[in-house]
Structure formats: C-alpha cells, structure tokens
Scaffold this motif. Structure first.
Motif, PDB file in Angstrom:
ATOM      1  N   UNK A   1       0.854  -1.182   0.000  1.00  0.00           N
ATOM      2  CA  UNK A   1       0.000   0.000   0.000  1.00  0.00           C
ATOM      3  C   UNK A   1       0.892   1.235   0.000  1.00  0.00           C
ATOM      4  N   UNK A   2       0.576   2.196  -0.851  1.00  0.00           N
ATOM      5  CA  UNK A   2       1.306   3.465  -0.880  1.00  0.00           C
ATOM      6  C   UNK A   2       0.304   4.583  -0.640  1.00  0.00           C
ATOM      7  N   UNK A   3       0.562   5.387   0.376  1.00  0.00           N
ATOM      8  CA  UNK A   3      -0.342   6.483   0.731  1.00  0.00           C
ATOM      9  C   UNK A   3       0.464   7.778   0.889  1.00  0.00           C
ATOM     10  N   UNK A   4      -0.264   8.878   0.804  1.00  0.00           N
ATOM     11  CA  UNK A   4       0.382  10.177   0.980  1.00  0.00           C
ATOM     12  C   UNK A   4       0.240  10.656   2.422  1.00  0.00           C
ATOM     13  N   UNK A   5       1.182  11.458   2.851  1.00  0.00           N
ATOM     14  CA  UNK A   5       1.142  12.065   4.182  1.00  0.00           C
ATOM     15  C   UNK A   5      -0.193  12.776   4.387  1.00  0.00           C
ATOM     16  N   UNK A   6      -0.808  12.528   5.546  1.00  0.00           N
ATOM     17  CA  UNK A   6      -2.070  13.174   5.884  1.00  0.00           C
ATOM     18  C   UNK A   6      -3.300  12.384   5.498  1.00  0.00           C
ATOM     19  N   UNK A   7      -3.146  11.352   4.680  1.00  0.00           N
ATOM     20  CA  UNK A   7      -4.293  10.539   4.288  1.00  0.00           C
ATOM     21  C   UNK A   7      -4.747   9.676   5.450  1.00  0.00           C
ATOM     22  N   UNK A   8      -6.028   9.319   5.439  1.00  0.00           N
ATOM     23  CA  UNK A   8      -6.560   8.354   6.405  1.00  0.00           C
ATOM     24  C   UNK A   8      -6.411   6.978   5.775  1.00  0.00           C
ATOM     25  N   UNK A   9      -5.847   6.045   6.527  1.00  0.00           N
ATOM     26  CA  UNK A   9      -5.537   4.725   5.995  1.00  0.00           C
ATOM     27  C   UNK A   9      -6.238   3.661   6.821  1.00  0.00           C
ATOM     28  N   UNK A  10      -6.861   2.712   6.119  1.00  0.00           N
ATOM     29  CA  UNK A  10      -7.527   1.588   6.777  1.00  0.00           C
ATOM     30  C   UNK A  10      -6.811   0.298   6.391  1.00  0.00           C
ATOM     31  N   UNK A  11      -6.418  -0.461   7.383  1.00  0.00           N
ATOM     32  CA  UNK A  11      -5.870  -1.796   7.145  1.00  0.00           C
ATOM     33  C   UNK A  11      -6.845  -2.795   7.756  1.00  0.00           C
ATOM     34  N   UNK A  12      -7.268  -3.743   6.913  1.00  0.00           N
ATOM     35  CA  UNK A  12      -8.279  -4.701   7.360  1.00  0.00           C
ATOM     36  C   UNK A  12      -7.665  -6.076   7.582  1.00  0.00           C
ATOM     37  N   UNK A  13      -8.189  -6.758   8.561  1.00  0.00           N
ATOM     38  CA  UNK A  13      -7.740  -8.112   8.875  1.00  0.00           C
ATOM     39  C   UNK A  13      -8.969  -8.969   9.152  1.00  0.00           C
ATOM     40  N   UNK A  14      -8.987 -10.157   8.556  1.00  0.00           N
ATOM     41  CA  UNK A  14     -10.106 -11.073   8.756  1.00  0.00           C
ATOM     42  C   UNK A  14      -9.561 -12.451   9.090  1.00  0.00           C
ATOM     43  N   UNK A  15     -10.142 -13.077  10.116  1.00  0.00           N
ATOM     44  CA  UNK A  15      -9.762 -14.447  10.469  1.00  0.00           C
ATOM     45  C   UNK A  15     -10.996 -15.335  10.416  1.00  0.00           C
ATOM     46  N   UNK A  16     -10.762 -16.594  10.020  1.00  0.00           N
ATOM     47  CA  UNK A  16     -11.885 -17.512   9.849  1.00  0.00           C
ATOM     48  C   UNK A  16     -11.888 -18.614  10.896  1.00  0.00           C
ATOM     49  N   UNK A  17     -11.234 -18.396  12.034  1.00  0.00           N
ATOM     50  CA  UNK A  17     -11.062 -19.439  13.028  1.00  0.00           C
ATOM     51  C   UNK A  17     -11.911 -19.225  14.276  1.00  0.00           C
TER      52      UNK A  17
END
Lengths: 115, 112
Positions: A11-27
């Motif tokens: 992922x490449x984002x610019x300074x000041x941007x809002x960033x979402x990182x998602x994680x999903x587990x199936x256990x």
C-alpha cells in the motif's frame, strides 16, 4: 486450514491521508492483534482486542486507532498517515480456549509506504 | 514490557548442519513460543513450551527451556536450504492478557 487475511500486501499512501488496514480471520478466535515490524526493532504491538468492541492499547498506540465490530474482523486505522508510519503491518489472531496464552496465527502482512 | 533477547543475531551454515538459536529473558513466563518468518511474509508458529516443561520436539525441531536460567534454545537438526528464514522467540505471561512479546530474531541462512 487456519487463515488470517489482510486486505493489501502493498500500500502506498500520501502524508495526511486516512488509511484503513483490514484483517479477517476464519477461526472464530476471540483475540486479535496488530503489530508493526521495523528493521532492528522487531515486532511491536500496536493494539489488541479480546472481544467484539473491546480494545486495549499495546506498546506503541500513538497515531493509530482500531475497530472491531464483528468477531472475525479487526481494522487498524491511521487517522493522518505520516512518513514514520512506513512499516510492515502484521495482523494475528489467537484463541482463548484452555489458556489465554495460546499460539498466534499471522496474516501475510501489509507493507505500507507513506510518501 | 519484557522482551526476549536472541542470540546470535545472524547464523550462516551449510545444508545438513545443525542450527542452534538462543533466547534469554528476565521475568516469569507462562510459556515461550518460537516462530519462523520467511522474507517479507507473516510469522508461522513452530512450537510452544510451557514453563513446567524442559524439552519439546517437533520433527527436526528441538526446544529446551531452563526457567532457572531464564533461557530457551531452538535446535534445527539436519538443516535444509528451505529453513532459511528469521526465527523469533515470543514470551507469554505476566500481567499482559494474552499478549506475546517478541524478540528481535535470529536470521538463519542455510547454504545448499
């Protein structure tokens, strides 16, 4: 087979941007974790959650927030990305069955670059 | 929070040789875990040893734990090029609910 997935590998984002990182587990794991990994500093815990809508600060929470609305999903939010948040981000999950200190299962990681 | 200290930081060996990595720590633990990380990927759990155990085996892996010396070792026997990776010890216990504290890792290179 056990599986933890993360929304992006790179992922490449610019300074000041809002960033979402998602994680999903199936256990059906109760616990979920967000780490960042930097050369020479190892893995450092940002936040963790031991139940839906519950969260606890880790060792380096500044500049981050998290959300856990459903048991299988744990999101890491960078409210205003900065260059010092360029890093590898790793999500993990674990079960509390039998012990709260069970092994953790990791996703493949998201390499975030903030320019 | 406490952190495991790993030794050596890097290890380079030939295929077929044994590789030994060490982890030392300072406070009490519930268990100690070892993980492997291939370059640029997530960590994979290898083995967990509880504080009341002294030795554990899994395939070519042998882990020992000495709680009196607060140290653990991971031995990989008859190493293969595919064992090339970073290896981390992780400490579980104390007051931190369910949290693991990771060492900085040992980079193992196995030459074919």
């Amino acid at each position: 087979d056990v599986k933890v997935t993360q929304s992006s590998r790179y992922l490449v984002k610019r300074t000041g941007e809002k960033v979402f990182l998602e994680c999903v587990q199936d256990m059906d794991h109760e616990n979920m974790f967000w780490y960042r990994q930097d050369p020479g500093l190892g893995l450092r815990l940002i936040y963790f959650s031991y139940d839906v809508k519950m969260k606890e600060k880790g060792d380096i929470p500044e500049g981050y927030s998290v959300s856990r609305e459903k048991k299988e999903r744990f999101s890491l939010i960078l409210e205003s990305a900065s260059t010092n948040q360029t890093s590898m981000y790793l999500c993990a999950s674990s079960s509390s069955s039998g012990s709260i200190y069970r092994e953790q299962y990791f996703g493949p990681g998201t390499r975030l670059t903030v320019t | 929070s406490q952190q495991g200290e790993e030794d050596p930081q890097a290890l380079s060996i030939q295929e077929g040789e044994n590789a030994t990595m060490n982890c030392s720590y300072k406070t009490s633990i519930n268990n100690l875990q070892w993980y492997r990380q291939n370059s640029g990927r997530g960590l994979v759990h290898l083995i967990l040893i509880r504080s009341n155990e002294r030795e554990k085996h899994s395939g070519r892996l042998r882990v020992t734990l000495d709680t009196s010396k607060k140290s653990s070792s991971l031995l990989i026997t008859a190493s293969r090029a595919a064992d090339t990776a970073s290896y981390f010890c992780a400490l579980a216990g104390g007051t931190s609910y369910g949290k693991l504290t990771f060492g900085q890792g040992t980079i193992l290179t196995v030459h074919p």
